[in-house]
Design a protein around this motif. Structure first.
Motif, PDB file in Angstrom:
ATOM      1  N   LEU A 158       0.839  -1.196   0.000  1.00  0.00           N
ATOM      2  CA  LEU A 158       0.000   0.000   0.000  1.00  0.00           C
ATOM      3  C   LEU A 158       0.882   1.257   0.000  1.00  0.00           C
ATOM      4  CD1 LEU A 158      -2.706   1.470   0.104  1.00  0.00           C
ATOM      5  CD2 LEU A 158      -2.709   1.154   2.590  1.00  0.00           C
ATOM      6  N   VAL A 159       1.925   1.249   0.807  1.00  0.00           N
ATOM      7  CA  VAL A 159       2.824   2.405   0.839  1.00  0.00           C
ATOM      8  C   VAL A 159       3.491   2.584  -0.533  1.00  0.00           C
ATOM      9  CG1 VAL A 159       4.981   3.299   1.842  1.00  0.00           C
ATOM     10  CG2 VAL A 159       3.184   2.369   3.330  1.00  0.00           C
ATOM     11  N   ALA A 160       3.820   1.485  -1.192  1.00  0.00           N
ATOM     12  CA  ALA A 160       4.412   1.574  -2.536  1.00  0.00           C
ATOM     13  C   ALA A 160       3.419   2.200  -3.512  1.00  0.00           C
ATOM     14  CB  ALA A 160       4.832   0.188  -3.020  1.00  0.00           C
ATOM     15  N   ALA A 161       2.159   1.810  -3.414  1.00  0.00           N
ATOM     16  CA  ALA A 161       1.133   2.393  -4.301  1.00  0.00           C
ATOM     17  C   ALA A 161       0.941   3.873  -3.980  1.00  0.00           C
ATOM     18  CB  ALA A 161      -0.181   1.632  -4.162  1.00  0.00           C
ATOM     19  N   ILE A 162       0.896   4.198  -2.688  1.00  0.00           N
ATOM     20  CA  ILE A 162       0.738   5.596  -2.262  1.00  0.00           C
ATOM     21  C   ILE A 162       1.875   6.451  -2.830  1.00  0.00           C
ATOM     22  CG2 ILE A 162       0.976   7.087  -0.204  1.00  0.00           C
ATOM     23  CD1 ILE A 162      -0.825   5.050   1.286  1.00  0.00           C
ATOM     24  N   SER A 163       3.081   5.900  -2.835  1.00  0.00           N
ATOM     25  CA  SER A 163       4.259   6.644  -3.318  1.00  0.00           C
ATOM     26  C   SER A 163       4.141   7.008  -4.792  1.00  0.00           C
ATOM     27  CB  SER A 163       5.527   5.804  -3.146  1.00  0.00           C
ATOM     28  OG  SER A 163       5.603   5.324  -1.842  1.00  0.00           O
ATOM     29  N   ALA A 164       3.270   6.305  -5.513  1.00  0.00           N
ATOM     30  CA  ALA A 164       3.204   6.494  -6.963  1.00  0.00           C
ATOM     31  C   ALA A 164       2.012   7.347  -7.400  1.00  0.00           C
ATOM     32  CB  ALA A 164       3.137   5.126  -7.637  1.00  0.00           C
ATOM     33  N   VAL A 165       1.249   7.912  -6.440  1.00  0.00           N
ATOM     34  CA  VAL A 165       0.077   8.700  -6.827  1.00  0.00           C
ATOM     35  C   VAL A 165       0.206  10.156  -6.367  1.00  0.00           C
ATOM     36  CG1 VAL A 165      -1.413   6.654  -6.769  1.00  0.00           C
ATOM     37  CG2 VAL A 165      -1.293   8.150  -4.755  1.00  0.00           C
ATOM     38  N   ASP A 166      -0.703  10.989  -6.884  1.00  0.00           N
ATOM     39  CA  ASP A 166      -0.672  12.421  -6.562  1.00  0.00           C
ATOM     40  C   ASP A 166      -1.502  12.759  -5.341  1.00  0.00           C
ATOM     41  OD1 ASP A 166       0.709  13.264  -9.108  1.00  0.00           O
ATOM     42  OD2 ASP A 166      -1.026  12.177  -9.902  1.00  0.00           O
ATOM     43  N   CYS A 167      -2.522  11.959  -5.093  1.00  0.00           N
ATOM     44  CA  CYS A 167      -3.473  12.294  -4.023  1.00  0.00           C
ATOM     45  C   CYS A 167      -4.011  11.014  -3.398  1.00  0.00           C
ATOM     46  CB  CYS A 167      -4.620  13.102  -4.639  1.00  0.00           C
ATOM     47  SG  CYS A 167      -5.892  13.573  -3.464  1.00  0.00           S
ATOM     48  N   VAL A 168      -4.087  10.998  -2.075  1.00  0.00           N
ATOM     49  CA  VAL A 168      -4.628   9.844  -1.357  1.00  0.00           C
ATOM     50  C   VAL A 168      -5.916  10.286  -0.664  1.00  0.00           C
ATOM     51  CG1 VAL A 168      -4.209   8.196   0.511  1.00  0.00           C
ATOM     52  CG2 VAL A 168      -2.334   8.868  -1.004  1.00  0.00           C
ATOM     53  N   ILE A 169      -6.951   9.454  -0.769  1.00  0.00           N
ATOM     54  CA  ILE A 169      -8.235   9.763  -0.138  1.00  0.00           C
ATOM     55  C   ILE A 169      -8.562   8.628   0.837  1.00  0.00           C
ATOM     56  CG2 ILE A 169     -10.692  10.226  -0.550  1.00  0.00           C
ATOM     57  CD1 ILE A 169      -9.984  11.057  -3.419  1.00  0.00           C
ATOM     58  N   ALA A 186      -1.593  15.981  11.066  1.00  0.00           N
ATOM     59  CA  ALA A 186      -0.330  15.284  11.340  1.00  0.00           C
ATOM     60  C   ALA A 186      -0.293  13.924  10.635  1.00  0.00           C
ATOM     61  CB  ALA A 186      -0.144  15.114  12.842  1.00  0.00           C
ATOM     62  N   GLY A 187      -1.410  13.195  10.682  1.00  0.00           N
ATOM     63  CA  GLY A 187      -1.478  11.887  10.031  1.00  0.00           C
ATOM     64  C   GLY A 187      -1.347  12.020   8.523  1.00  0.00           C
ATOM     65  N   ALA A 188      -2.061  12.988   7.967  1.00  0.00           N
ATOM     66  CA  ALA A 188      -2.017  13.190   6.512  1.00  0.00           C
ATOM     67  C   ALA A 188      -0.600  13.546   6.063  1.00  0.00           C
ATOM     68  CB  ALA A 188      -2.991  14.289   6.109  1.00  0.00           C
ATOM     69  N   ARG A 189       0.059  14.402   6.833  1.00  0.00           N
ATOM     70  CA  ARG A 189       1.417  14.816   6.439  1.00  0.00           C
ATOM     71  C   ARG A 189       2.374  13.627   6.472  1.00  0.00           C
ATOM     72  NH1 ARG A 189       0.945  20.505   8.093  1.00  0.00           N
ATOM     73  NH2 ARG A 189      -0.241  21.309   6.319  1.00  0.00           N
ATOM     74  N   LYS A 190       2.157  12.720   7.428  1.00  0.00           N
ATOM     75  CA  LYS A 190       3.009  11.515   7.477  1.00  0.00           C
ATOM     76  C   LYS A 190       2.843  10.693   6.200  1.00  0.00           C
ATOM     77  CE  LYS A 190       4.013  10.098  12.208  1.00  0.00           C
ATOM     78  NZ  LYS A 190       3.734   9.108  13.258  1.00  0.00           N
ATOM     79  N   ILE A 191       1.597  10.576   5.771  1.00  0.00           N
ATOM     80  CA  ILE A 191       1.340   9.803   4.546  1.00  0.00           C
ATOM     81  C   ILE A 191       1.945  10.507   3.343  1.00  0.00           C
ATOM     82  CG2 ILE A 191      -0.510   9.016   2.986  1.00  0.00           C
ATOM     83  CD1 ILE A 191      -2.182   8.442   5.533  1.00  0.00           C
ATOM     84  N   MET A 192       1.857  11.837   3.324  1.00  0.00           N
ATOM     85  CA  MET A 192       2.386  12.594   2.188  1.00  0.00           C
ATOM     86  C   MET A 192       3.910  12.543   2.102  1.00  0.00           C
ATOM     87  SD  MET A 192      -0.379  15.600   2.550  1.00  0.00           S
ATOM     88  CE  MET A 192       0.506  16.801   1.610  1.00  0.00           C
ATOM     89  N   GLN A 193       4.555  12.178   3.209  1.00  0.00           N
ATOM     90  CA  GLN A 193       6.020  12.022   3.147  1.00  0.00           C
ATOM     91  C   GLN A 193       6.419  10.948   2.136  1.00  0.00           C
ATOM     92  OE1 GLN A 193       7.226  11.234   7.183  1.00  0.00           O
ATOM     93  NE2 GLN A 193       6.938  13.368   7.797  1.00  0.00           N
ATOM     94  N   HIS A 194       5.480  10.071   1.791  1.00  0.00           N
ATOM     95  CA  HIS A 194       5.784   9.027   0.811  1.00  0.00           C
ATOM     96  C   HIS A 194       5.717   9.549  -0.622  1.00  0.00           C
ATOM     97  CE1 HIS A 194       5.879   6.026   3.933  1.00  0.00           C
ATOM     98  NE2 HIS A 194       4.687   6.404   4.357  1.00  0.00           N
ATOM     99  N   GLY A 195       5.222  10.773  -0.823  1.00  0.00           N
ATOM    100  CA  GLY A 195       5.229  11.322  -2.180  1.00  0.00           C
ATOM    101  C   GLY A 195       4.040  12.163  -2.600  1.00  0.00           C
ATOM    102  N   PRO A 196       2.793  11.769  -2.262  1.00  0.00           N
ATOM    103  CA  PRO A 196       1.643  12.545  -2.749  1.00  0.00           C
ATOM    104  C   PRO A 196       1.698  14.002  -2.292  1.00  0.00           C
ATOM    105  CG  PRO A 196       0.920  10.479  -1.801  1.00  0.00           C
ATOM    106  CD  PRO A 196       2.375  10.606  -1.464  1.00  0.00           C
ATOM    107  N   GLN A 197       1.172  14.872  -3.149  1.00  0.00           N
ATOM    108  CA  GLN A 197       1.188  16.312  -2.849  1.00  0.00           C
ATOM    109  C   GLN A 197      -0.102  16.763  -2.181  1.00  0.00           C
ATOM    110  OE1 GLN A 197       3.750  18.739  -3.213  1.00  0.00           O
ATOM    111  NE2 GLN A 197       4.691  16.704  -3.071  1.00  0.00           N
ATOM    112  N   ALA A 198      -1.057  15.866  -2.077  1.00  0.00           N
ATOM    113  CA  ALA A 198      -2.322  16.235  -1.440  1.00  0.00           C
ATOM    114  C   ALA A 198      -2.962  15.004  -0.822  1.00  0.00           C
ATOM    115  CB  ALA A 198      -3.271  16.853  -2.465  1.00  0.00           C
ATOM    116  N   MET A 199      -3.712  15.247   0.239  1.00  0.00           N
ATOM    117  CA  MET A 199      -4.468  14.171   0.876  1.00  0.00           C
ATOM    118  C   MET A 199      -5.842  14.671   1.250  1.00  0.00           C
ATOM    119  SD  MET A 199      -3.381  11.467   3.667  1.00  0.00           S
ATOM    120  CE  MET A 199      -5.002  10.724   3.535  1.00  0.00           C
ATOM    121  N   VAL A 200      -6.838  13.838   1.049  1.00  0.00           N
ATOM    122  CA  VAL A 200      -8.170  14.150   1.555  1.00  0.00           C
ATOM    123  C   VAL A 200      -8.459  13.173   2.682  1.00  0.00           C
ATOM    124  CG1 VAL A 200     -10.633  14.194   1.058  1.00  0.00           C
ATOM    125  CG2 VAL A 200      -8.995  14.991  -0.664  1.00  0.00           C
TER     126      VAL A 200
END
Ligand code: AMP
Length: 310
Positions: A158-169, A186-200
């Motif tokens: 899942l983290v590998a897939a997250i690293s390859a996308v622009d936005c995680v929802i 804080a949680g969203a920013r942790k996820i964005m450290q893997h690459g996405p520029q936005a999180m919902v």
């Protein structure tokens, strides 16, 4: 422009405090497609069995969704999910998940689907999400959804897939499960450290937050008078959100993302008023516009500050 969505196509059975359905059209990709169809051409990719017939296709075709990449598995049965909602309607228990044709699903995308500029990877096995992402070379904006199951049993993939996308929802409990962080930003920013520029981060009946590296933006749920069935609200939200980005040519600047939050919220609010796809299937553009306008009104305030003592 076109949008491709890969994910579940289902029959759902739900019970809510206001009634239920024994068997209705559902699935993340279906809810997403119907919502996104207000913004752009949509192609849906997912498997169905022999029990998926003309009536189900008619719902998708009724909104102009391209179903050429729906894979009909001869002799198979369509994915079936059943759930029951608690009294507060904000949480539910899954009673049954029969994967059926979904168990061996390996997405096969036509040239047209692969060429989409905007792609939504609905909740499926993360390794498949990454596989599809890698094949969609022309995509300008790719968003991904997931669920607790994959966080628990396929975290690395899942983290590998997250690293390859622009936005995680994701919803707030999924963010907490993935990061160990209870606070939304804080949680969203942790996820964005893997690459996405936005999180919902979806907050159920409390709305949703958009988190970017520098900022956050919050939209309440649209205050409807009656909630019949929240099933598919998250995917309808995603369809409105991602669809709005597609309507802007896949350019996901902060202003577009904020507007996308409003469209996602408006469509999700219609989704919950009736069971399954019933309401969104006969929704109209003007109805969506009306709720986006109302959202602007109920969240804006421009009265000057008072002078405080102290
Ligand atoms: P939502 O209410 O937005 O979370 O989406 C509910 C939809 O997701 C239902 O229509 C289900 O058919 C579908 N769904 C439930 N469980 C799964 C699963 N394990 N994998 C894929 N889709 C699922």
């Amino acid at each position: 422009m076109s949008v491709t969505v890969v994910g579940s196509i289902a029959f759902d059975a739900v019970q809510t405090p206001h009634g239920g359905r024994e068997r209705m059209l559902g699935g993340a990709a279906v809810h997403f497609s119907l919502a996104a169809s207000f913004f752009d051409d949509v192609r849906v990719v997912g498997p169905v069995g022999d029990d998926f017939g003309d009536a189900e296709y008619a719902v998708l075709h009724g909104r102009g969704v391209d179903t050429d990449d729906i894979e009909h598995v001869a002799g198979g049965k369509t994915f079936f999910w059943s759930g029951v909602y608690h009294e507060n309607m904000n949480s539910r228990d899954t009673l049954e998940t029969d994967l059926n044709v979904f168990e061996t699903f390996d997405p096969k995308l036509s040239r047209e689907s692969l060429d989409a500029e905007v792609v939504f990877l609905a909740n499926i096995l993360p390794a498949l999400q990454l596989n599809v992402r890698k094949q969609c070379n022309r995509a300008k904006f790719v968003a991904l959804d997931s669920m607790d199951l994959w966080i628990n049993i396929a975290r690395e993939a899942l983290v590998a897939a997250i690293s390859a996308v622009d936005c995680v929802i994701l919803n707030d409990s999924e963010v907490a499960l993935l990061t160990g962080e209870r606070e939304v930003v804080a949680g969203a920013r942790k996820i964005m450290q893997h690459g996405p520029q936005a999180m919902v981060v979806k907050l159920g009946k409390y709305g949703a937050a958009l988190v970017t590296p520098e900022d956050s933006f919050w939209v309440p749920a649209f205050p409807v008078d009656f909630v019949a069935d929240p099933t598919g609200a998250g995917d309808s939200f995603a369809g409105g959100f991602v669809g709005c980005v597609a309507a802007h040519g896949g350019e996901a600047g902060i202003d577009v993302l904020k507007l996308a939050m409003a469209y996602g919220t408006a469509i999700a609010s219609y989704n919950v008023e009736e069971f399954g796809t019933e309401r969104v299937a006969r929704l109209t553009g003007p109805e969506i516009v009306e709720r986006v306008k109302e959202l602007r009104r109920i969240t804006a305030f421009d009265t000057p500050d008072v002078t405080l003592k102290g």
